[in-house]
Design a protein around this motif. Sequence first.
Motif, PDB file in Angstrom:
ATOM      1  N   GLY A 307      25.279   8.236  20.724  1.00 54.04           N
ATOM      2  CA  GLY A 307      26.534   7.537  20.476  1.00 54.04           C
ATOM      3  C   GLY A 307      26.392   6.046  20.260  1.00 54.04           C
ATOM      4  O   GLY A 307      27.374   5.302  20.337  1.00 54.04           O
ATOM      5  N   TYR A 326      27.538   0.996  22.348  1.00 56.09           N
ATOM      6  CA  TYR A 326      28.011   2.364  22.157  1.00 56.09           C
ATOM      7  C   TYR A 326      29.354   2.372  21.429  1.00 56.09           C
ATOM      8  O   TYR A 326      30.222   1.529  21.677  1.00 56.09           O
ATOM      9  N   ASP A 328      31.880   4.282  21.651  1.00 60.32           N
ATOM     10  CA  ASP A 328      33.082   4.558  22.448  1.00 60.32           C
ATOM     11  C   ASP A 328      33.342   3.508  23.528  1.00 60.32           C
ATOM     12  O   ASP A 328      34.156   3.721  24.424  1.00 60.32           O
ATOM     13  N   TRP A 329      32.669   2.362  23.443  1.00 64.18           N
ATOM     14  CA  TRP A 329      32.870   1.307  24.442  1.00 64.18           C
ATOM     15  C   TRP A 329      34.190   0.593  24.195  1.00 64.18           C
ATOM     16  O   TRP A 329      34.499   0.165  23.086  1.00 64.18           O
ATOM     17  N   ASP A 330      35.007   0.479  25.249  1.00 66.04           N
ATOM     18  CA  ASP A 330      36.283  -0.224  25.172  1.00 66.04           C
ATOM     19  C   ASP A 330      36.125  -1.584  25.844  1.00 66.04           C
ATOM     20  O   ASP A 330      35.985  -1.659  27.078  1.00 66.04           O
ATOM     21  N   ARG A 336      33.391   3.297  28.867  1.00 71.82           N
ATOM     22  CA  ARG A 336      33.175   4.175  27.724  1.00 71.82           C
ATOM     23  C   ARG A 336      34.239   5.259  27.748  1.00 71.82           C
ATOM     24  O   ARG A 336      34.422   5.952  28.749  1.00 71.82           O
ATOM     25  N   THR A 337      34.940   5.413  26.645  1.00 74.36           N
ATOM     26  CA  THR A 337      36.087   6.322  26.595  1.00 74.36           C
ATOM     27  C   THR A 337      35.702   7.760  26.313  1.00 74.36           C
ATOM     28  O   THR A 337      36.483   8.678  26.565  1.00 74.36           O
ATOM     29  N   GLY A 338      34.511   7.958  25.737  1.00 70.22           N
ATOM     30  CA  GLY A 338      34.111   9.308  25.356  1.00 70.22           C
ATOM     31  C   GLY A 338      34.683   9.737  24.025  1.00 70.22           C
ATOM     32  O   GLY A 338      34.444  10.843  23.556  1.00 70.22           O
ATOM     33  N   LYS A 339      35.454   8.828  23.372  1.00 69.12           N
ATOM     34  CA  LYS A 339      36.057   9.140  22.079  1.00 69.12           C
ATOM     35  C   LYS A 339      35.327   8.387  20.978  1.00 69.12           C
ATOM     36  O   LYS A 339      35.057   7.199  21.102  1.00 69.12           O
ATOM     37  N   ILE A 340      35.008   9.091  19.910  1.00 67.24           N
ATOM     38  CA  ILE A 340      34.374   8.474  18.747  1.00 67.24           C
ATOM     39  C   ILE A 340      35.310   8.638  17.566  1.00 67.24           C
ATOM     40  O   ILE A 340      35.548   9.747  17.093  1.00 67.24           O
ATOM     41  N   GLU A 341      35.889   7.532  17.119  1.00 66.87           N
ATOM     42  CA  GLU A 341      36.871   7.592  16.032  1.00 66.87           C
ATOM     43  C   GLU A 341      36.268   7.074  14.742  1.00 66.87           C
ATOM     44  O   GLU A 341      35.420   6.208  14.752  1.00 66.87           O
TER      45      GLU A 341
END
Length: 341
Positions: A307, A326, A328-330, A336-341
């Motif tokens: 990621g 990463y 998904d880093w907020d 880390r959100t675990g979401k990949i947009e």
Amino acid sequence: EGLSELEYMRKYGAFEVEKHGYQKHLRELTPEELEGSETDPETGVITKDGKAIGVMVKGVARVGFPTPSRKNEFYSQTLADWGWPEYAIPCYIKSHIHPERLDKEKGEYCLVPTFRLPTLIHSRSGNAKWLAEISNRNPIWMHPKDAARWGFKTGDLVRINTDIGYFVDKVWVTEAIRPGVVACSHHLGRWRRKQDQGNRWATNVVHIESDGKGGWKMKTVEGIKPFESSDPDSKRIFWRDGGVHQNITHAVHPDPISGMHCWHQRVRIERPHPGDEYGDISVDTQKSFENYKEWLKMTRPAPGPGGLRRPLWMKRALRPRDEAFYVDWDPITETRTGKIE
């Protein structure tokens, strides 16, 4: 002499950062550095706190190179892991300005816009009056064979068409450049509008107008001239040429792998059109955006392994914390959100 670093620099203009900067990869790791480390029995890579810090070489723990293997890599596992396996071993890549991709019948050439004059330093020497006196123009270098083909002689105007516009410069016929290639040095072509303040040693006064549809034109209305200042030399300026601003006529060409700008330009040479004047510039920002999107299609986007948006081991200025690498880093919640947009 008992001088501090700053005092030494002020007196002599420079100071020594380090005396020896060679063979740093051979430095042996200290016992303190090795404390708590582990060595991979197969690769010899020494890790500590999850990061590679060195490599075993013939029984000696050395710091090695700043690569994942801590060796000077011929095969790049990083390129393979990030979707470019065909370039994992060094090879020649035919770029957008390779001769096979230029149509000589249409007057296409490779323009080298990045070569340096030995008297100037990028844009940092713009206020160096003596350097500006020596070098104050950037003509199009052209080999005699190419000049003969077009009927150009030194001092003639030439229109250089780029992917997104054009600029009008003067020709300098010289055997100092190879046939089939033209060049225009950077450093020069600085500009300001009439209402702008600032450097007058090396800036032309220009007029800028828009067609309201993404097209922009710039015309030089006044070159360099003497001016009043606290420096008496400003009244002794005898040159009038500030060069031609070529940079904004270059389309954005982000290298698909590194993202760095590919400066060499595919250009089309023409004789000047009616009304063309020295220093004229035209740019179509709509074409610029379309060109950028075409280059964007050549990329192989992240995420990479785990990621990541870019390899953790590659150095960069003002490096952020590891988590920021990463996708998904907020940065707001610093999680880390675990979401990949």
